[in-house]
Design an enzyme around this catalytic site. Structure first.
Site, PDB file in Angstrom:
ATOM      1  N   GLY A 158       0.798  -1.218   0.000  1.00 16.04           N
ATOM      2  CA  GLY A 158       0.000   0.000   0.000  1.00 16.04           C
ATOM      3  C   GLY A 158       0.832   1.270   0.000  1.00 16.04           C
ATOM      4  O   GLY A 158       0.480   2.256  -0.660  1.00 16.04           O
ATOM      5  N   SER A 159       1.938   1.269   0.737  1.00 17.93           N
ATOM      6  CA  SER A 159       2.770   2.475   0.792  1.00 17.93           C
ATOM      7  C   SER A 159       3.353   2.810  -0.578  1.00 17.93           C
ATOM      8  O   SER A 159       3.389   3.975  -0.977  1.00 17.93           O
ATOM      9  CB  SER A 159       3.899   2.301   1.815  1.00 17.93           C
ATOM     10  OG  SER A 159       3.390   2.254   3.127  1.00 17.93           O
ATOM     11  N   ASN A 173      -7.277   4.342   9.315  1.00 19.23           N
ATOM     12  CA  ASN A 173      -6.654   3.163   9.897  1.00 19.23           C
ATOM     13  C   ASN A 173      -6.665   3.173  11.425  1.00 19.23           C
ATOM     14  O   ASN A 173      -6.565   2.113  12.055  1.00 19.23           O
ATOM     15  CB  ASN A 173      -5.209   3.033   9.408  1.00 19.23           C
ATOM     16  CG  ASN A 173      -4.404   4.297   9.611  1.00 19.23           C
ATOM     17  OD1 ASN A 173      -4.756   5.357   9.084  1.00 19.23           O
ATOM     18  ND2 ASN A 173      -3.325   4.212  10.363  1.00 19.23           N
ATOM     19  N   GLN A 221      -7.294   0.177   4.234  1.00 17.99           N
ATOM     20  CA  GLN A 221      -8.111  -0.384   5.312  1.00 17.99           C
ATOM     21  C   GLN A 221      -9.501  -0.798   4.845  1.00 17.99           C
ATOM     22  O   GLN A 221     -10.176  -1.574   5.530  1.00 17.99           O
ATOM     23  CB  GLN A 221      -8.249   0.632   6.450  1.00 17.99           C
ATOM     24  CG  GLN A 221      -6.964   0.907   7.198  1.00 17.99           C
ATOM     25  CD  GLN A 221      -6.443  -0.289   7.969  1.00 17.99           C
ATOM     26  OE1 GLN A 221      -7.208  -1.136   8.412  1.00 17.99           O
ATOM     27  NE2 GLN A 221      -5.127  -0.367   8.125  1.00 17.99           N
ATOM     28  N   SER A 274      -3.591  -3.100  -0.144  1.00 20.04           N
ATOM     29  CA  SER A 274      -2.467  -3.919   0.318  1.00 20.04           C
ATOM     30  C   SER A 274      -2.967  -5.282   0.755  1.00 20.04           C
ATOM     31  O   SER A 274      -3.916  -5.383   1.536  1.00 20.04           O
ATOM     32  CB  SER A 274      -1.760  -3.218   1.481  1.00 20.04           C
ATOM     33  OG  SER A 274      -0.638  -3.948   1.910  1.00 20.04           O
ATOM     34  N   HIS A 286      -1.909  -7.713   2.755  1.00 18.40           N
ATOM     35  CA  HIS A 286      -1.853  -8.248   4.119  1.00 18.40           C
ATOM     36  C   HIS A 286      -2.894  -7.645   5.052  1.00 18.40           C
ATOM     37  O   HIS A 286      -2.995  -8.033   6.211  1.00 18.40           O
ATOM     38  CB  HIS A 286      -0.444  -8.081   4.713  1.00 18.40           C
ATOM     39  CG  HIS A 286      -0.096  -6.687   5.131  1.00 18.40           C
ATOM     40  ND1 HIS A 286      -0.011  -6.319   6.456  1.00 18.40           N
ATOM     41  CD2 HIS A 286       0.212  -5.576   4.421  1.00 18.40           C
ATOM     42  CE1 HIS A 286       0.326  -5.043   6.536  1.00 18.40           C
ATOM     43  NE2 HIS A 286       0.469  -4.582   5.317  1.00 18.40           N
ATOM     44  N   THR A 317      10.603  -7.829 -11.751  1.00 17.98           N
ATOM     45  CA  THR A 317       9.949  -9.120 -11.942  1.00 17.98           C
ATOM     46  C   THR A 317       8.757  -9.255 -10.998  1.00 17.98           C
ATOM     47  O   THR A 317       8.864  -8.972  -9.808  1.00 17.98           O
ATOM     48  CB  THR A 317      10.943 -10.270 -11.671  1.00 17.98           C
ATOM     49  OG1 THR A 317      12.058 -10.127 -12.555  1.00 17.98           O
ATOM     50  CG2 THR A 317      10.283 -11.622 -11.881  1.00 17.98           C
ATOM     51  N   CYS A 322       3.833   6.669  20.675  1.00 19.42           N
ATOM     52  CA  CYS A 322       4.980   6.523  21.584  1.00 19.42           C
ATOM     53  C   CYS A 322       5.726   5.211  21.360  1.00 19.42           C
ATOM     54  O   CYS A 322       6.926   5.136  21.575  1.00 19.42           O
ATOM     55  CB  CYS A 322       4.507   6.608  23.038  1.00 19.42           C
ATOM     56  SG  CYS A 322       3.225   5.424  23.481  1.00 19.42           S
TER      57      CYS A 322
END
Length: 397
Positions: free
Chosen positions: A74-75, A154, A182, A202, A204, A240, A328
């Protein structure tokens, strides 16, 4: 330490690969391992598998097969949509519009483009995380070339008015990209009905493998190549093809869309159970995100007087995997940009928890999770000087 059964509630971060998807992938590691660009039989067989996967992905969106381009995730798809479009349409204008709650794959790409002479307008959202459409309209300029707004957030699960945004873009002659990482395979999406010109997804995030995704690009959009080299993906994305990943992602997509309504129904019941019990049984907490326009699997609560990181660590010790609205855990002292954008003060945003379920979770796991959260929040608050002061004063802070 007592052994606990794993309860996985971080499906917005990643999902377990479906066993059927894994099984579908195996032959393309061991038997049909040829390069799809080669002309001998195992190469041709690999190419056929890629073509069939492309056809299937396209059908889930109401798109054409030649509008689907496979990526490394996705990125990459987000980067491609923004950078290549900006470069292709830079002569027309250098203004881009996005929202303040986008994934960092979009926000950091926008920052990259700003350093290269482009201007970006970041649109506000309301207290539930819904884009302010009037502000979007007001931000449009003659040199606006692209609007990029995520389909669903997300962190807080809010679903954006994508069809309305697409219509605004279409009426003004502006390209519209949506980060649907998402949302894809979780909610129905039809690119023509929603006037979507580009869409990122994406594998996954819907029980497919990691390292594979796709970018939908509407026919006629003149985005440039993102990776340069060979002529793969019709000359727009060199390298590829990841044949096993493509096959596994398409298998996961087929399973997801075959059971979309059933899956959403089950996840929605688990989500609503968590929302109801946490909201009713734990004082001084706030549900983040829109109660109605929300992904079926998303729960995000902020708890006053505690740190999200401490809550996460305590949950992990009990075998419960979740995530925090605070950044954090990634080494930053700043709370989530999404929670700040919906108006939460820093001290409350720091005490946030995101639970994202899957259809594999059970109601018994939800019961265990609520019990654990109640116990941990109470313990952490009893250790908090702020909470002690609040109790003594008898008023909110």
């Amino acid at each position: 330490m007592k052994d606990f059964k794993l309860i996985y509630l971080d499906n917005a971060a990643t999902t377990k690969t479906d066993p059927e998807a894994v099984e579908a992938m195996i032959p393309y590691f061991t038997d049909v391992y040829g390069n799809p660009s080669s002309i001998y039989s195992i190469g041709a067989s690999a190419k056929k598998a890629v073509t069939e996967a492309r056809d299937l992905i396209a059908s889930t969106l109401g798109a054409k097969s030649n509008e689907i381009y496979f990526t490394g995730g996705g990125s990459e798809a987000d980067n491609w949509a923004l950078v290549a479009t900006a470069e292709a349409y830079g002569a027309k204008g250098k203004h881009i519009i996005t929202s303040k709650i986008e994934h960092h794959a979009v926000l950091h790409t926008c920052e990259y483009l700003e350093k290269r002479g482009y201007e970006v307008s970041y649109i506000d959202v309301d207290e539930n995380g819904i884009l302010k459409l009037e502000e979007l309209k007001a931000a449009i300029r003659p040199d606006t070339i692209l609007i990029s707004v995520m389909f669903a957030n997300n962190e807080i699960g809010t679903i954006q008015p994508v069809r309305e945004i697409g219509q605004i873009a279409k009426e003004r002659g502006i390209l519209f990209h949506t980060d649907a990482v998402q949302a894809y395979a979780h909610v129905p999406i039809r690119v023509d009905d929603m006037n979507i010109d580009m869409l990122s997804a994406s594998g996954h995030k819907f029980h497919g493998p990691k390292g594979i995704g796709f970018l939908y690009i509407r026919t006629g959009i003149k985005t440039r190549s993102f990776l340069h080299g060979g002529g793969q993906e019709r000359g727009r994305r060199a390298g590829t093809e990841n044949v096993p990943g493509i096959v596994g992602m398409s298998k996961a997509a087929r399973i997801a869309f075959d059971h979309l309504e059933e899956k959403a129904g089950k996840e929605g019941k688990l989500r609503d159970y968590l929302i109801k019990r946490i909201g009713e049984e734990i004082p001084y907490c706030r549900l983040n995100g829109d109660a109605g326009r929300r992904l079926a699997n998303n729960v995000n609560y902020s708890f006053q007087f505690i740190e999200g990181e401490s809550l996460l660590i305590s949950l992990d010790r009990r075998g419960i995997c979740a995530s925090s609205g605070s950044a954090c855990t990634s080494g930053s002292l700043d709370p989530s940009h999404v929670l700040l954008a919906i108006g939460l003060p820093h001290e409350i945003a720091h005490g946030s928890l995101r639970l994202t379920v899957s259809a594999e979770n059970t109601m018994e796991e939800m019961e265990e999770t609520v019990s654990a959260i109640k116990e941990i929040v109470e313990r952490l608050r009893n250790m908090s000087p702020l909470y002690e002061d609040f109790i003594k004063k008898g008023k909110n802070i």
